[in-house]
Design a protein around this motif. Structure first.
Motif, PDB file in Angstrom:
ATOM      1  N   TYR A   4       0.855  -1.203   0.000  1.00 32.06           N
ATOM      2  CA  TYR A   4       0.000   0.000   0.000  1.00 32.06           C
ATOM      3  C   TYR A   4       0.885   1.244   0.000  1.00 32.06           C
ATOM      4  O   TYR A   4       1.827   1.339   0.792  1.00 32.06           O
ATOM      5  CB  TYR A   4      -0.896   0.033   1.242  1.00 32.06           C
ATOM      6  CG  TYR A   4      -1.853  -1.130   1.323  1.00 32.06           C
ATOM      7  CD1 TYR A   4      -3.098  -1.071   0.689  1.00 32.06           C
ATOM      8  CD2 TYR A   4      -1.511  -2.290   2.021  1.00 32.06           C
ATOM      9  CE1 TYR A   4      -3.980  -2.155   0.752  1.00 32.06           C
ATOM     10  CE2 TYR A   4      -2.389  -3.372   2.081  1.00 32.06           C
ATOM     11  CZ  TYR A   4      -3.614  -3.290   1.446  1.00 32.06           C
ATOM     12  OH  TYR A   4      -4.475  -4.358   1.497  1.00 32.06           O
ATOM     13  N   SER A  46       0.918   5.534   0.251  1.00 33.61           N
ATOM     14  CA  SER A  46       0.164   6.630   0.838  1.00 33.61           C
ATOM     15  C   SER A  46       0.338   7.896  -0.004  1.00 33.61           C
ATOM     16  O   SER A  46       1.453   8.235  -0.380  1.00 33.61           O
ATOM     17  CB  SER A  46       0.724   6.870   2.249  1.00 33.61           C
ATOM     18  OG  SER A  46       0.062   7.913   2.885  1.00 33.61           O
ATOM     19  N   TRP A  81       5.913  -0.612   7.909  1.00 34.18           N
ATOM     20  CA  TRP A  81       5.469   0.636   7.275  1.00 34.18           C
ATOM     21  C   TRP A  81       6.564   1.680   7.452  1.00 34.18           C
ATOM     22  O   TRP A  81       7.313   1.652   8.421  1.00 34.18           O
ATOM     23  CB  TRP A  81       4.126   1.130   7.794  1.00 34.18           C
ATOM     24  CG  TRP A  81       4.105   1.781   9.156  1.00 34.18           C
ATOM     25  CD1 TRP A  81       3.888   1.179  10.357  1.00 34.18           C
ATOM     26  CD2 TRP A  81       4.301   3.179   9.443  1.00 34.18           C
ATOM     27  NE1 TRP A  81       3.931   2.100  11.376  1.00 34.18           N
ATOM     28  CE2 TRP A  81       4.174   3.347  10.843  1.00 34.18           C
ATOM     29  CE3 TRP A  81       4.552   4.304   8.649  1.00 34.18           C
ATOM     30  CZ2 TRP A  81       4.314   4.591  11.476  1.00 34.18           C
ATOM     31  CZ3 TRP A  81       4.682   5.548   9.278  1.00 34.18           C
ATOM     32  CH2 TRP A  81       4.563   5.678  10.677  1.00 34.18           C
ATOM     33  N   SER A 107      -3.835  -1.419   5.294  1.00 35.73           N
ATOM     34  CA  SER A 107      -3.783  -0.069   4.725  1.00 35.73           C
ATOM     35  C   SER A 107      -3.859   1.001   5.813  1.00 35.73           C
ATOM     36  O   SER A 107      -3.425   2.139   5.612  1.00 35.73           O
ATOM     37  CB  SER A 107      -4.922   0.140   3.732  1.00 35.73           C
ATOM     38  OG  SER A 107      -6.171  -0.055   4.382  1.00 35.73           O
ATOM     39  N   THR A 160      -1.012   3.310   6.581  1.00 40.15           N
ATOM     40  CA  THR A 160      -0.731   4.552   5.842  1.00 40.15           C
ATOM     41  C   THR A 160      -1.548   5.711   6.416  1.00 40.15           C
ATOM     42  O   THR A 160      -1.395   6.841   5.969  1.00 40.15           O
ATOM     43  CB  THR A 160      -1.112   4.434   4.347  1.00 40.15           C
ATOM     44  OG1 THR A 160      -2.544   4.338   4.226  1.00 40.15           O
ATOM     45  CG2 THR A 160      -0.462   3.221   3.694  1.00 40.15           C
ATOM     46  N   GLU A 216     -11.208   5.506   4.185  1.00 42.54           N
ATOM     47  CA  GLU A 216     -10.118   5.518   3.208  1.00 42.54           C
ATOM     48  C   GLU A 216     -10.692   5.616   1.797  1.00 42.54           C
ATOM     49  O   GLU A 216     -11.784   5.132   1.526  1.00 42.54           O
ATOM     50  CB  GLU A 216      -9.306   4.223   3.315  1.00 42.54           C
ATOM     51  CG  GLU A 216      -8.663   4.029   4.669  1.00 42.54           C
ATOM     52  CD  GLU A 216      -7.972   2.681   4.796  1.00 42.54           C
ATOM     53  OE1 GLU A 216      -6.810   2.664   5.199  1.00 42.54           O
ATOM     54  OE2 GLU A 216      -8.613   1.648   4.486  1.00 42.54           O
ATOM     55  N   ILE A 267      -9.526   4.237  -1.578  1.00 37.36           N
ATOM     56  CA  ILE A 267      -8.511   3.295  -2.060  1.00 37.36           C
ATOM     57  C   ILE A 267      -8.607   3.126  -3.574  1.00 37.36           C
ATOM     58  O   ILE A 267      -9.685   2.845  -4.097  1.00 37.36           O
ATOM     59  CB  ILE A 267      -8.681   1.926  -1.357  1.00 37.36           C
ATOM     60  CG1 ILE A 267      -8.480   2.126   0.155  1.00 37.36           C
ATOM     61  CG2 ILE A 267      -7.715   0.890  -1.930  1.00 37.36           C
ATOM     62  CD1 ILE A 267      -8.475   0.843   0.953  1.00 37.36           C
ATOM     63  N   VAL A 306      -5.293   6.157  -0.496  1.00 34.10           N
ATOM     64  CA  VAL A 306      -4.380   5.018  -0.477  1.00 34.10           C
ATOM     65  C   VAL A 306      -4.323   4.402  -1.875  1.00 34.10           C
ATOM     66  O   VAL A 306      -5.313   4.405  -2.606  1.00 34.10           O
ATOM     67  CB  VAL A 306      -4.868   3.929   0.515  1.00 34.10           C
ATOM     68  CG1 VAL A 306      -3.851   2.785   0.631  1.00 34.10           C
ATOM     69  CG2 VAL A 306      -5.163   4.527   1.886  1.00 34.10           C
ATOM     70  N   VAL A 337      -3.333   0.754  -3.731  1.00 34.77           N
ATOM     71  CA  VAL A 337      -2.940  -0.648  -3.546  1.00 34.77           C
ATOM     72  C   VAL A 337      -2.000  -1.051  -4.669  1.00 34.77           C
ATOM     73  O   VAL A 337      -2.370  -0.955  -5.847  1.00 34.77           O
ATOM     74  CB  VAL A 337      -4.155  -1.608  -3.605  1.00 34.77           C
ATOM     75  CG1 VAL A 337      -3.732  -3.023  -3.203  1.00 34.77           C
ATOM     76  CG2 VAL A 337      -5.279  -1.109  -2.738  1.00 34.77           C
ATOM     77  N   ARG A 397      -1.808  -6.947  -2.702  1.00 33.65           N
ATOM     78  CA  ARG A 397      -2.460  -7.181  -1.405  1.00 33.65           C
ATOM     79  C   ARG A 397      -1.659  -8.108  -0.506  1.00 33.65           C
ATOM     80  O   ARG A 397      -1.893  -8.188   0.693  1.00 33.65           O
ATOM     81  CB  ARG A 397      -3.886  -7.691  -1.621  1.00 33.65           C
ATOM     82  CG  ARG A 397      -4.764  -6.591  -2.244  1.00 33.65           C
ATOM     83  CD  ARG A 397      -6.253  -6.862  -2.190  1.00 33.65           C
ATOM     84  NE  ARG A 397      -6.960  -5.816  -2.931  1.00 33.65           N
ATOM     85  CZ  ARG A 397      -7.419  -4.689  -2.384  1.00 33.65           C
ATOM     86  NH1 ARG A 397      -7.288  -4.468  -1.094  1.00 33.65           N
ATOM     87  NH2 ARG A 397      -8.014  -3.782  -3.138  1.00 33.65           N
TER      88      ARG A 397
END
Lengths: 342, 342
Positions: free
Chosen positions: A49, A51, A100, A128, A131, A310, A312, A336, A338, A341
Motif C-alpha cells: 500500500y 500513501s 510501514w 492499509s 498509511t 479511506e 482506495i 491510499v 494498492v 495485497r
C-alpha cells in the motif's frame, strides 16, 4: 535467484504550481534481483500500500531548505507505505515481516537503514490503516491535537479539511476529549460524513460560504479555542478574528498554499490581542511517541469507538492521479494506492 | 481645601486610520477639589510623566473584543504614567507616594483600585524610567525575550523597531544572554544608536532596503532563531523565510498594522516546515513577575550595564503630537511627556 522487472513511478522534473499526472510517468526498470548483496544492512521489500499525502508536493520542488529533501528527477517518487520484507540485512527486520515507513513508488524497494521504518506488530486490522490512522496521519492528529493544542473539556474546536486523513481523526479525538467540534470540507458528501459518520457537532461546506469569517461566527458564537490548521491562507484569515483568548493553532500543513502563492494573511494582529499561540510541528520529530499512540488508538479501533474512512485506488499506475487529486479535494478520506495485497 | 482647574487631553471621537493631533484636543475642566470624598477607596494623583505607547492606537477605535476597552469619546485619554499621590482612600497608598500605572492624560487623576497601579520603591533613578525600562515596556522586553523566546547562548536574534521603548532593551538583553543580535530601524541616527549605544552586533535601516528578505539573509547567513516582533506585515513576511528550525517569534505588537490594513503575510508556511512557534502575549498578564524583573534590572542600570534612551517632550499640550509621532517613527527611544516634574 528470482529476478523481476520493477515498475516505477518517477518524477520527470521539478514541478511548478499544481502537479499533473504527466509529471509522474510510469516506467519499467531493467531486471533486478530479489535479494540483497552480501554485507548490506538495507531491507528489500515488496510494496503493498502506498500513501498519498499533501506534504509530498513540497518534495516535488527544488529544495529551499525544507525539513525534507526534494525528490530526485528521474528517480522514483518516495512516500510512506506498507510493505512486506523479502530480504533483510538489518537486525530489526527479517523476511516475511510486515513494515510501514518511507518507501518508493514502485513494486520493489530497497530501504536503507537510515529511513523511517516501523515493524507492524498487529496485523489484525486492515494493513492499509498503517498509511493512515495507524501511521503518519494518525500520529499527526495525535501530536497536533493532544501535544500541541492541549485540549480541555468543553473547549471549542475547529477543524478545516476535516474529512481528510488527519482531520477526521482530530474531530473524533476532540469528541472523546469532551470538546465541541465543528469541521469544514468542500462537498456535501464530505459534510455528511463529518456529521453522520465522525460525530462532529456541526459541519459546513466552505465552498458555499461567501464570507468564511461570518460562517465561523455563526458556528462559534463564543469563539474558537483550538484551530487545527490544515489549510492556511483565506481560511486562517477567517479563523483568527474568531479565536478566543489564549487560543491555540496547531499547524501541520497548509494545503491551500502548497501549489500557489496565496492571498496573504491579514489578521495576524489577533495573535497579539488575544494572546494566541500558533505552533508548527513536524510529526516525525514525535515518532518516539508512536508506541504510546498505538496503546491508545488500537483499542478504540477494535471497540468501534473510532472509525476511519479511506479512498482506495487499485494499481501503481493509479498513484499519480490519486496524488494530484488531493489538491482539488477529489479524495474522500485517506487516499491510499494498492500495489499488491500480499 | 484646594481647588483647581484640570487641563485634559480628550479623545474627540473614534479614529479611523492614522490618528491626528486634532483627534485629541486640550480642554480645561470645571473646578475640581484636590481631595477624595469620604469612604472612597480610590487614589487621587498629580500626574508627572505620561507614556506614549503604540498599543494606545487600538483604544482609539471602537472595541472589537480586544483585551482592553476603547477610550470613551469626550473623556480623557487613558495611559500609563508616573504620578504623585495627593490623597488616598486605598490602604496600599498614602499621600506623598510616587506611583506608576494607568492614569489619565490630564494634570490630576482619580485612579480606581481596579486599575494597574504600582508603588515606586526606588526613586534613586530617573522617575520617567517608570514609563519605560522600569515600567510596561521593560516588562514587555523581559517577558517577551526571556519567557516567550527562551533564548540560548549563541542564538541569532533579530529585533525590529529596535531603537524603540522595547526593542532597545531586547537587544541589550540578547547581548547579556550571549546571543548575536541584529536590529533594524528607520533612520541613520537610530541605526547608529543601535550599534554604538546599545551594542547590537549589526543594525540596518529598513527603509533603505529594496528587498527585506535579502537584507536579512545578508545579516543572518545562518538564519534567525528568535524574532522579537514589533512590526508585523511585510517585515514578518521577510523574516519567516529566514527563520531557523525551531525558531521562536514573540509578538507583543505589530505597529505597522495598527492604522492600516496591511498587505497580508504570505510566508506562514514556514511555521510548518521549520516548526516555528509564534506566540502572542499581553504584558499585563505577567505583572506578577514585576518584582523579579526589578531585582534583575535595577542593578544593571545602576552599574551602567544597560542604558535607556528617552525622547522627552515638555507639557501636557505636547502629548497628542508625541503619540501621533510614534506611528511615523518620529521618536528616538521611549516617548515620554512631562506634565510636571514634582
Amino acid at each position: 535467484m528470482e529476478q523481476v522487472q520493477n515498475k516505477q513511478i518517477i518524477l520527470k522534473d521539478y514541478v511548478n504550481g499544481f502537479p499533473k499526472e504527466s509529471d509522474m510517468p510510469l516506467i519499467t526498470s531493467s531486471i533486478i534481483r530479489l535479494n540483497l548483496p552480501e554485507g548490506s544492512n538495507a531491507v528489500l521489500v515488496k510494496n503493498l500500500y502506498l500513501s498519498c499525502d499533501p506534504y509530498m508536493r513540497g518534495r516535488m520542488s527544488k529544495s529551499k531548505g525544507s525539513y525534507i529533501d526534494s525528490f530526485t528527477p528521474g528517480s522514483p517518487i518516495q512516500g510512506l507505505g506498507v510493505a512486506k520484507v523479502l530480504d533483510s540485512g538489518h537486525l530489526n527486520f527479517k523476511k516475511g515481516d510486515l513494515v510501514w515507513g518511507m518507501t518508493g513508488w514502485e513494486e520493489y524497494s530497497i530501504i536503507n537503514a537510515s529511513e523511517i521504518l516501523f515493524k507492524i506488530q498487529d496485523s489484525d486490522v486492515s494493513l492499509s490503516y498503517y498509511t493512515g490512522i495507524l501511521g503518519m496521519p494518525g500520529m499527526t492528529a495525535y501530536v497536533g491535537f493532544y501535544e500541541i493544542c492541549a485540549p480541555k473539556k468543553g473547549e471549542y474546536v475547529y477543524v478545516s479539511a476535516a474529512s481528510g486523513a488527519v482531520g477526521q481523526l482530530v474531530g473524533q479525538f476532540a469528541k472523546l476529549s469532551g470538546c465541541y467540534v465543528v469541521g469544514s470540507a468542500g462537498t456535501k458528501e464530505k459534510v455528511d460524513l463529518l456529521k453522520n459518520k465522525f460525530g462532529f457537532d456541526e459541519a459546513f461546506n466552505y465552498k458555499e460560504e461567501q464570507d468564511l469569517e461570518a460562517a465561523l461566527k455563526r458556528y462559534f458564537p463564543n469563539g474558537i479555542d483550538i484551530y487545527f490548521e490544515n489549510v492556511g491562507g483565506k481560511m486562517l484569515d477567517a479563523v483568527l478574528p474568531n479565536m478566543r483568548f489564549n487560543g491555540r493553532i496547531s499547524a501541520c500543513g497548509m494545503i491551500s498554499q502548497y501549489n500557489v502563492q496565496g492571498d496573504g494573511v491579514r489578521n495576524l494582529g489577533h495573535i497579539v490581542t488575544k494572546t494566541l499561540r500558533m505552533q508548527g510541528f513536524i510529526v516525525s520529530h514525535y515518532y518516539h511517541m508512536y508506541s504510546k499512540y498505538m496503546e491508545m488508538i488500537m483499542p478504540l479501533i477494535k471497540q468501534g469507538k473510532i472509525c476511519y474512512i479511506e479512498d482506495i485506488v487499485e494499481g501503481l499506475e493509479s498513484a499519480p492521479a490519486a496524488l494530484v487529486g488531493l489538491f482539488s479535494g477529489r479524495n474522500v478520506g485517506k487516499q491510499v494506492v494498492v500495489v499488491a495485497r500480499d
